[in-house]
Design a protein around this motif. Structure first.
Motif, mmCIF file in Angstrom:
data_model
loop_
_atom_site.group_PDB
_atom_site.id
_atom_site.type_symbol
_atom_site.label_atom_id
_atom_site.label_comp_id
_atom_site.label_asym_id
_atom_site.label_seq_id
_atom_site.Cartn_x
_atom_site.Cartn_y
_atom_site.Cartn_z
ATOM 1 N N LEU A 241 31.441 11.245 -16.267
ATOM 2 C CA LEU A 241 32.262 11.058 -15.063
ATOM 3 C C LEU A 241 33.425 12.051 -15.033
ATOM 4 C CD1 LEU A 241 32.454 7.151 -14.835
ATOM 5 C CD2 LEU A 241 30.935 8.699 -13.575
ATOM 6 N N VAL A 242 34.031 12.291 -16.191
ATOM 7 C CA VAL A 242 35.132 13.259 -16.264
ATOM 8 C C VAL A 242 34.618 14.672 -15.984
ATOM 9 C CG1 VAL A 242 36.874 14.301 -17.773
ATOM 10 C CG2 VAL A 242 36.484 11.838 -17.844
ATOM 11 N N PHE A 243 33.461 15.003 -16.530
ATOM 12 C CA PHE A 243 32.850 16.314 -16.245
ATOM 13 C C PHE A 243 32.686 16.496 -14.737
ATOM 14 C CE2 PHE A 243 30.347 17.219 -20.440
ATOM 15 C CZ PHE A 243 31.539 17.226 -21.134
ATOM 16 N N GLY A 244 32.132 15.469 -14.080
ATOM 17 C CA GLY A 244 31.920 15.555 -12.640
ATOM 18 C C GLY A 244 33.208 15.689 -11.867
ATOM 19 N N TYR A 245 34.212 14.915 -12.251
ATOM 20 C CA TYR A 245 35.515 14.973 -11.583
ATOM 21 C C TYR A 245 36.091 16.380 -11.676
ATOM 22 C CZ TYR A 245 40.390 13.690 -10.556
ATOM 23 O OH TYR A 245 41.659 13.609 -10.018
ATOM 24 N N PHE A 246 35.973 16.992 -12.843
ATOM 25 C CA PHE A 246 36.491 18.350 -13.041
ATOM 26 C C PHE A 246 35.728 19.368 -12.197
ATOM 27 C CE2 PHE A 246 35.919 22.343 -15.494
ATOM 28 C CZ PHE A 246 37.206 22.853 -15.339
ATOM 29 N N LEU A 247 34.407 19.294 -12.236
ATOM 30 C CA LEU A 247 33.589 20.282 -11.531
ATOM 31 C C LEU A 247 33.671 20.127 -10.013
ATOM 32 C CD1 LEU A 247 30.439 20.235 -13.841
ATOM 33 C CD2 LEU A 247 32.144 22.050 -13.672
ATOM 34 N N LEU A 248 33.984 18.934 -9.540
ATOM 35 C CA LEU A 248 34.072 18.676 -8.099
ATOM 36 C C LEU A 248 35.508 18.766 -7.582
ATOM 37 C CD1 LEU A 248 31.531 15.719 -7.777
ATOM 38 C CD2 LEU A 248 31.200 18.099 -7.073
ATOM 39 N N GLY A 249 36.407 19.236 -8.416
ATOM 40 C CA GLY A 249 37.778 19.442 -7.964
ATOM 41 C C GLY A 249 38.533 18.171 -7.641
ATOM 42 N N GLY A 250 38.252 17.092 -8.387
ATOM 43 C CA GLY A 250 39.005 15.856 -8.213
ATOM 44 C C GLY A 250 38.280 14.767 -7.452
ATOM 45 N N VAL A 251 36.988 14.897 -7.261
ATOM 46 C CA VAL A 251 36.197 13.882 -6.563
ATOM 47 C C VAL A 251 35.376 13.107 -7.583
ATOM 48 C CG1 VAL A 251 34.405 13.443 -4.841
ATOM 49 C CG2 VAL A 251 36.067 15.286 -4.478
ATOM 50 N N HIS A 252 35.425 11.787 -7.509
ATOM 51 C CA HIS A 252 34.654 10.948 -8.424
ATOM 52 C C HIS A 252 33.179 11.041 -8.068
ATOM 53 C CE1 HIS A 252 33.370 7.460 -10.749
ATOM 54 N NE2 HIS A 252 34.584 7.359 -11.257
#
Length: 343
Positions: free
Chosen positions: A114-125
């Motif tokens: 989930l943290v990986f995704g948040y980082f790669l999406l610029g702050g989107v869960h």
């Protein structure tokens, strides 16, 4: 900041280290990522912080949850969230759970995904679908709606494995590290392994995947050095490729194990008439023109190997750059220039 893939790899190695120490973190989330700058090297490092909820795990990677569910629920694995939904006798009136209820260390891997995704999406869960109040139910019941928005297919596939609903089928933190390393190697090898020059478009695609343009392969070669080796095709676009890589941060000062830099290698191997533009580019970027192998510098190899009529122009460029003219090969180089009737 490090590249996106380097950020993920640093965090993955951090969690792997935590787990190898026999600990489960239990509260991995973006707010618990510490960004640290090494005062000596200025290298940016990403670390996991806040171990207030961490616990020891047994040899099977499980731990007691008698004290109840802990951590940030929007960054919790589905098996953790499901414990909150239980209304049977396994949950006591004081908010604790049954002594038989155990958590699994792989819950951390889900949270890390989930943290990986948040980082790669610029702050989107990854599980956000219009309202933050639906995130937890989405984690339990649905596939991550925002995962397809992640640009890198190989990273999407890895995160999908990290977000496996069944913790017994979910990959481990060591698996995450290993797969990220393999992804990085496969990206770099796409330049290293070929015996032809890539197209400019292929290099641009690699850069979009955030390849490490200063990584070193098993032979001690960076992409820049590898491109300076002989290839089967002409390399008409090599000047543009070098310019692009250097603009993106490629180190022109890198050397082989034999202390040869890109200019030295190119003078020995490259035969295209556009070489003068490549030489001017490398000199402009500060490459060491006097790098030597067995007391021969790039100029000596140029005079011996270069076959085209603009050799004299290249010689003038080298002399203007401050090339040493006292090496053992200089008399030989002068003889070659004369016999080739270039002056």
């Amino acid at each position: 900041m490090p590249t996106a893939k380097d950020v993920l790899l640093q965090l993955a190695r951090g969690l792997e280290h935590i787990h190898k120490k026999g600990l489960v973190h239990r509260d991995l989330k973006p707010e618990n990522v510490l960004i640290w700058v090494d005062p000596n090297t200025q290298k940016v490092l990403m670390k996991w912080a806040d171990f207030g909820l961490s616990k020891r795990v047994n040899e099977k990677g499980s731990y007691s949850m008698q004290s109840g569910v802990k951590g940030t629920l929007d960054y919790s694995a589905p098996e953790i969230l499901k414990l909150l939904e239980k209304e049977d006798t396994s949950t006591s009136t004081d908010g604790t759970t049954s002594p038989n209820t155990r958590g699994n260390i792989k819950s951390d891997v889900f949270a890390e995904g989930l943290v990986f995704g948040y980082f790669l999406l610029g702050g989107v869960h990854l599980f956000y679908s219009g309202s933050r109040y639906h995130i937890q139910s989405n984690i339990i019941e649905k596939e991550p709606p925002n995962l397809p928005k992640i640009q890198f297919k190989d990273i999407r596939t890895l995160i999908q494995k990290m977000l496996e609903k069944d913790p017994h089928k979910r990959i481990t933190s060591s698996d995450v590290t290993q797969e990220l390393q393999e992804i990085e190697m496969s990206i770099n090898n796409s330049i290293f392994a070929e015996d032809t020059y890539p197209s400019l478009e292929e290099v641009e695609i690699l850069l979009q995947k955030e390849m490490d343009i200063n990584s070193v392969d098993e032979k001690g070669l960076t992409p820049l050095l590898h491109l300076a080796l002989p290839k089967k095709n002409e390399g008409d676009n090599l000047v543009e490729i070098f310019r692009l890589l250097i603009t993106k941060g490629a180190n022109v000062h890198c050397e082989t194990e034999n202390k040869m830099n890109a200019l030295h290698l190119l003078c020995e191997h490259y035969k295209n008439e556009n070489f003068i533009d490549l030489v001017k580019l490398l000199i402009e970027k500060g490459i060491n023109v006097n790098c030597e192998k067995k007391r021969w510098n790039a100029f000596n190899w140029l005079c011996k190997m270069y076959p085209h009529n603009n050799l004299l122009e290249l010689v003038k460029v080298f002399i203007a750059s401050g090339i040493k003219t006292t090496t053992d090969g200089m008399l030989f180089s002068s003889y070659v220039i004369i016999t080739k009737k270039k002056i």
